[in-house]
Every structure is written in C-alpha cells, then in structure tokens.
Design an enzyme around this catalytic site. Structure first.
Site, short mmCIF file in Angstrom:
data_model
loop_
_atom_site.label_atom_id
_atom_site.label_comp_id
_atom_site.label_asym_id
_atom_site.label_seq_id
_atom_site.Cartn_x
_atom_site.Cartn_y
_atom_site.Cartn_z
N CYS A 157 -1.38 10.09 5.84
CA CYS A 157 -1.73 10.52 7.19
C CYS A 157 -3.10 11.18 7.20
CB CYS A 157 -0.68 11.50 7.72
SG CYS A 157 -1.06 12.12 9.38
N PRO A 158 -4.09 10.59 7.86
CA PRO A 158 -5.42 11.21 7.90
C PRO A 158 -5.44 12.53 8.66
CG PRO A 158 -5.32 9.33 9.39
CD PRO A 158 -4.06 9.31 8.60
#
Length: 299
Positions: A157-158
């Site tokens: 997840c950025p």
C-alpha cells in the site's frame, strides 16, 4: 511430488545442493534491537505525506471553520473531542502500519548452513526466492518495492508506504476504520453547518468570509466522501480476507489452500491478538503473533 500449476512462479527444488546456496551472499548481521522499519520509496513517502496533509486539513476546517466559531459550546466540545480522538488514532495507526516490519523474511538466508539446518527429509520441498536469495516460508511473497519476501503479504500500500503483511495487518485495518469514521463524522458536521449557515447570517457562522467558508467546506466534503468510500471498501475487504484466512495475493492468484482451516473468530484473534479486549481497537497494543515455526520453510 507433482508440481502444481499454481507453483510455477516459484523456484522449487528438493535437495539443498540444487538451490545453489553458494550464489547467495550471507545474510547481513541483524541491526540493533528496536531498529525502525522504513521503506525508502519516493512514491510511498509522497503518498504518506499527502495522507497526513489531508487529515490535518480536515482538522483545520473542522476546528477553525465549524467548531470554534460556533456559539453552541457543548456541541463544539463534544464533537471536537470525538473528532480529534479519532484523528489521533488514525494517524497513530498509520505510523504503526508504516513503521512496523510487516513480516520480512531474513534476506540472503538461502545459505548451505541454513538449508542443512532444516534437516530436509526425502520428498520435502523448500522454496527459494531468486530475487532476494531467501528461503521462503509458506504463504510468503516477494515485494518488488520493499525488495523482500513478506510473510502472509496481502498487498503493498503506497498510502502507508509499506506492505500489509503478517505483523502489521492489524494497524492497517485500524487505519482504514478510523479514516472512514472521521470522514463520516466530518460529512455529518458539514451538513449541519450548512443548514446552520442557511438559517443564520453567513457572516456570523464562520470567522472566514462566506466565499472562503463555502470553498473550504466543499473541499472537505469532497475529501470526506472520497475517503469514506475508499477506506470503507478497504476495511471490508481486509476483514473478509482475515475471516477467510486468505490474503489478497492468494485470492488474486487463486493459490491452492495448503494451510489448516480455522474459524473466523480464531482468524480474527490471530491478527488482533487474544483474548478479545479494547486492545483490538488500539494501535498501541501489539498483538501476540507467537513464536516463529522453524518448519514453516518446509512443505
């Protein structure tokens, strides 16, 4: 043992000498106890900064546009405490999800000594990652951003600049839950504030000019609606993933289930800790993951 189609993406060998351990650099010495985990990825760092900026923007609008100018002090105090508490828990959960090792496999452990220490029996199989030269535990996958194999990796997840894996899934779930709650709370307050301003004089319902007030409220409304939808969906998919004990990658690749099936309640306790307590909702309570199984590398 027949090689299944779902295993084609892995480097599978039966005997230690076929794993070519001599090509693997010995694993680095472990860092000091308590060393912080942080992924140096430009996109992830930018997304994390944007996340904090949007939460702080919501704080600014809620406090200085809606609550502080309000004449209803009870309303302002109660909503201010609730919103700030939820925002604090959301940011704390974000930090824990970002700075917690998600379950990285020791890099470069595919050495001859380590493979021999597993004491493989005839017919047993170990999985080697050719990218980070590690012996993979069951259900581990390689992340190209973290450049490590992650145990029970769900996805990278950025927004938290980290993988969501075995050790930090609880914090990611809490992050999505608290962001969804403050988004819903902000939308409700924006609705009440618009009604109040329509009934009263716009110049008295905010310390800013009417055009500025409208712009700030519309931006907050757009942000709240967007994040409410996004984080609610993420929260739902994460809870479903936990209850079924199947990560996002395993669902996507339709991998064969090779692990014991447990009840949904047992799966929840495995992620959030046991027994059930208020610690489940706290980003400061570290769930008990138990000790690593030395035979988790062997199939």
């Amino acid at each position: 043992m027949m090689l299944l189609p779902t295993h084609h993406f892995r480097d599978i060998e039966r005997k230690p000498e076929y794993l070519q351990p001599e090509k693997c650099v010995p694993p680095p010495h472990p860092g000091p106890v308590g060393t912080m985990w942080f992924i140096r990825d430009g996109c992830g760092i930018a997304c994390a900064i944007v996340t904090w900026f949007l939460v702080l923007y919501a704080e600014f609008v809620v406090l200085f546009v809606m609550l502080i100018p309000s004449r209803d002090y009870v309303y302002s105090i109660i909503n201010g405490i609730v919103f700030n508490l939820l925002a604090f828990l959301a940011l704390a959960s974000h930090c824990r999800a970002m700075l917690t090792d998600p379950g990285a496999v020791p890099k470069g452990n595919a050495t001859k000594e380590f493979i021999e220490s597993l004491q493989l029996k005839p017919g047993q199989v170990v999985y080697k990652c050719p990218k980070c030269c590690s012996i993979k535990p069951d259900r581990a996958h390689h992340c190209s951003v973290c450049k490590r194999c992650i145990r029970k990796m769900d996805h990278h997840c950025p927004w938290v600049n980290n993988c969501v894996g075995e050790n930090n899934q609880k914090y990611f779930v809490l992050f999505t839950m608290y962001i969804a709650l403050i988004s819903l709370h902000a939308l409700i307050m924006v609705g009440f504030h618009f009604l109040h301003c329509f009934e009263e004089d716009w110049t008295k319902c905010s310390s800013f000019s009417p055009p500025t007030t409208v712009i700030l409220l519309i931006l907050l409304c757009f942000e709240g609606l967007l994040f409410l939808i996004f984080t609610s969906v993420m929260f739902g998919t994460q809870v479903h993933s936990i209850c079924t004990d199947e990560t996002g990658i395993e669902q996507l690749k339709k991998e064969e289930r090779r692990w014991a099936k447990k009840t949904k309640w047992m799966n929840m306790k495995a992620v959030f800790g046991h027994p059930f307590s208020l610690g489940w909702a706290s980003p400061f309570a570290t769930p008990d993951q138990g000790k690593a199984d030395p035979y988790q590398y062997v199939v």
